[in-house]
Design an enzyme around this catalytic site. Structure first.
Site, short mmCIF file in Angstrom:
data_model
loop_
_atom_site.label_atom_id
_atom_site.label_comp_id
_atom_site.label_asym_id
_atom_site.label_seq_id
_atom_site.Cartn_x
_atom_site.Cartn_y
_atom_site.Cartn_z
N HIS A 230 89.94 53.63 114.18
CA HIS A 230 89.79 55.08 114.31
C HIS A 230 89.09 55.68 113.09
O HIS A 230 89.38 56.81 112.68
CB HIS A 230 91.16 55.72 114.53
CG HIS A 230 92.17 55.38 113.46
ND1 HIS A 230 92.53 54.10 113.13
CD2 HIS A 230 92.90 56.17 112.63
CE1 HIS A 230 93.42 54.12 112.16
NE2 HIS A 230 93.66 55.37 111.84
N THR B 62 101.63 60.95 109.73
CA THR B 62 101.32 60.19 110.93
C THR B 62 102.55 59.35 111.28
O THR B 62 103.41 59.10 110.44
CB THR B 62 100.08 59.30 110.71
OG1 THR B 62 100.22 58.63 109.45
CG2 THR B 62 98.81 60.14 110.69
N GLY B 63 102.60 58.90 112.55
CA GLY B 63 103.83 58.34 113.10
C GLY B 63 104.52 57.26 112.29
O GLY B 63 105.68 57.41 111.89
N THR C 256 103.86 56.00 109.29
CA THR C 256 104.08 56.36 107.88
C THR C 256 105.35 57.22 107.77
O THR C 256 106.20 56.98 106.90
CB THR C 256 102.87 57.14 107.33
OG1 THR C 256 101.69 56.35 107.48
CG2 THR C 256 103.06 57.49 105.87
N ASP D 111 93.15 52.34 103.22
CA ASP D 111 92.88 50.94 102.89
C ASP D 111 91.36 50.77 102.83
O ASP D 111 90.69 50.77 103.86
CB ASP D 111 93.49 50.03 103.96
CG ASP D 111 93.35 48.56 103.58
OD1 ASP D 111 92.58 48.25 102.65
OD2 ASP D 111 94.04 47.73 104.20
N GLY E 297 98.25 57.08 113.56
CA GLY E 297 96.84 57.35 113.25
C GLY E 297 95.87 56.91 114.35
O GLY E 297 95.08 57.71 114.85
N ASP F 269 87.99 59.29 113.15
CA ASP F 269 89.06 60.29 112.98
C ASP F 269 89.37 60.49 111.49
O ASP F 269 89.67 61.60 111.05
CB ASP F 269 90.34 59.84 113.69
CG ASP F 269 90.19 59.72 115.19
OD1 ASP F 269 89.05 59.77 115.68
OD2 ASP F 269 91.22 59.57 115.87
N LYS G 70 101.42 51.12 102.96
CA LYS G 70 102.67 51.80 103.30
C LYS G 70 103.77 51.56 102.27
O LYS G 70 104.53 52.48 101.95
CB LYS G 70 103.12 51.42 104.70
CG LYS G 70 102.33 52.16 105.79
CD LYS G 70 102.87 51.95 107.17
CE LYS G 70 102.21 52.84 108.20
NZ LYS G 70 100.78 52.60 108.42
N ASP H 287 95.70 61.40 112.88
CA ASP H 287 94.81 61.98 111.86
C ASP H 287 94.20 63.29 112.39
O ASP H 287 94.03 64.26 111.66
CB ASP H 287 93.69 61.01 111.49
CG ASP H 287 94.21 59.71 110.95
OD1 ASP H 287 94.25 59.52 109.72
OD2 ASP H 287 94.60 58.86 111.77
N HIS I 217 97.65 53.80 105.39
CA HIS I 217 97.29 52.65 106.22
C HIS I 217 98.28 51.52 105.96
O HIS I 217 99.02 51.53 104.97
CB HIS I 217 95.85 52.25 105.95
CG HIS I 217 94.87 53.21 106.57
ND1 HIS I 217 93.63 53.48 106.05
CD2 HIS I 217 94.98 53.97 107.69
CE1 HIS I 217 93.02 54.36 106.82
NE2 HIS I 217 93.82 54.69 107.81
N ARG J 88 86.58 65.22 106.05
CA ARG J 88 85.55 66.26 106.09
C ARG J 88 86.18 67.65 106.18
O ARG J 88 85.78 68.58 105.47
CB ARG J 88 84.61 66.03 107.29
CG ARG J 88 83.54 67.09 107.39
CD ARG J 88 82.64 66.93 108.61
NE ARG J 88 81.89 68.17 108.76
CZ ARG J 88 82.35 69.25 109.39
NH1 ARG J 88 83.53 69.23 109.97
NH2 ARG J 88 81.63 70.34 109.44
O1 LIG Z 1 96.25 55.04 110.72
C1 LIG Z 1 96.73 55.87 110.00
C2 LIG Z 1 95.87 56.85 109.31
O2 LIG Z 1 94.50 56.72 109.60
C3 LIG Z 1 98.17 55.93 109.75
O3 LIG Z 1 98.89 55.90 110.95
P1 LIG Z 1 100.40 55.41 110.95
O4 LIG Z 1 101.13 56.19 109.93
O5 LIG Z 1 100.92 55.69 112.33
O6 LIG Z 1 100.36 53.93 110.65
#
Ligand SMILES: O=C(CO)COP(=O)(O)O
Length: 139
Positions: free
Chosen positions: A88, A35-36, A38, A81, A56, A91, A13, A61, A9, A97
């Site tokens: 989300h 995820t994008g 990150t 975090d 995310g 997700d 990062k 996710d 989150h 889970r």
């Molecule tokens: O929100 C995230 C995981 O729940 C992370 O997404 P990003 O890596 O795109 O910020």
């Protein structure tokens, strides 16, 4: 070679980038997913090549969760975090889970992440190679 997902989150990062940089020599031997945002941040700061999914909040996710559901993912490092609500959240819970459904090692804080990556470096994840070898196909 194992499949590892890296997710952080926004306020985690920097911690993720520092962590992956410190263990780059371990991560470089594996197939990495993120995820994008990150993934973009890690690639900008290391020599690692990472398959990036959606961000995310846009479904990243869940895309990683789909690989967990198929028992394709071997390790998840998800620096959440705990002090900030996420749009989300469902997700995120769904991904965690699925890790429990499949019994996939999943670190949600840096202390656990460190233990798991050291275990990975020692060869403690060899059992996952067996899982892949004997995994039944989708009926
Ligand atoms: O929100 C995230 C995981 O729940 C992370 O997404 P990003 O890596 O795109 O910020």
């Amino acid at each position: 070679m194992l499949s590892i997902a890296l997710i952080a989150h926004d306020r985690k990062k920097d911690e993720m980038v520092n962590f992956v940089t410190a263990y780059e020599h371990v991560f470089e031997g594996h197939k990495l997913y993120a995820t994008g945002t990150t993934g973009t941040r890690i690639m900008a700061n290391t020599k690692l090549n990472i398959h990036r999914f959606m961000s995310g909040p846009l479904g990243g996710d869940q895309q990683i969760g789909a690989l967990v559901a198929e028992n394709e993912m071997d390790l998840i490092i998800f620096l959440r975090d705990p002090l900030m609500a996420q749009p989300h959240e469902p997700d995120i819970i769904a991904l965690l889970r699925l890790c429990d459904v499949q019994g996939i090692p999943c670190a949600t804080n840096i202390a656990t992440a460190e233990l798991l990556v050291r275990a990975l470096d020692r060869g403690d994840f060899a059992w996952r190679e067996l899982v892949h070898k004997y995994k039944p196909g989708i009926e």
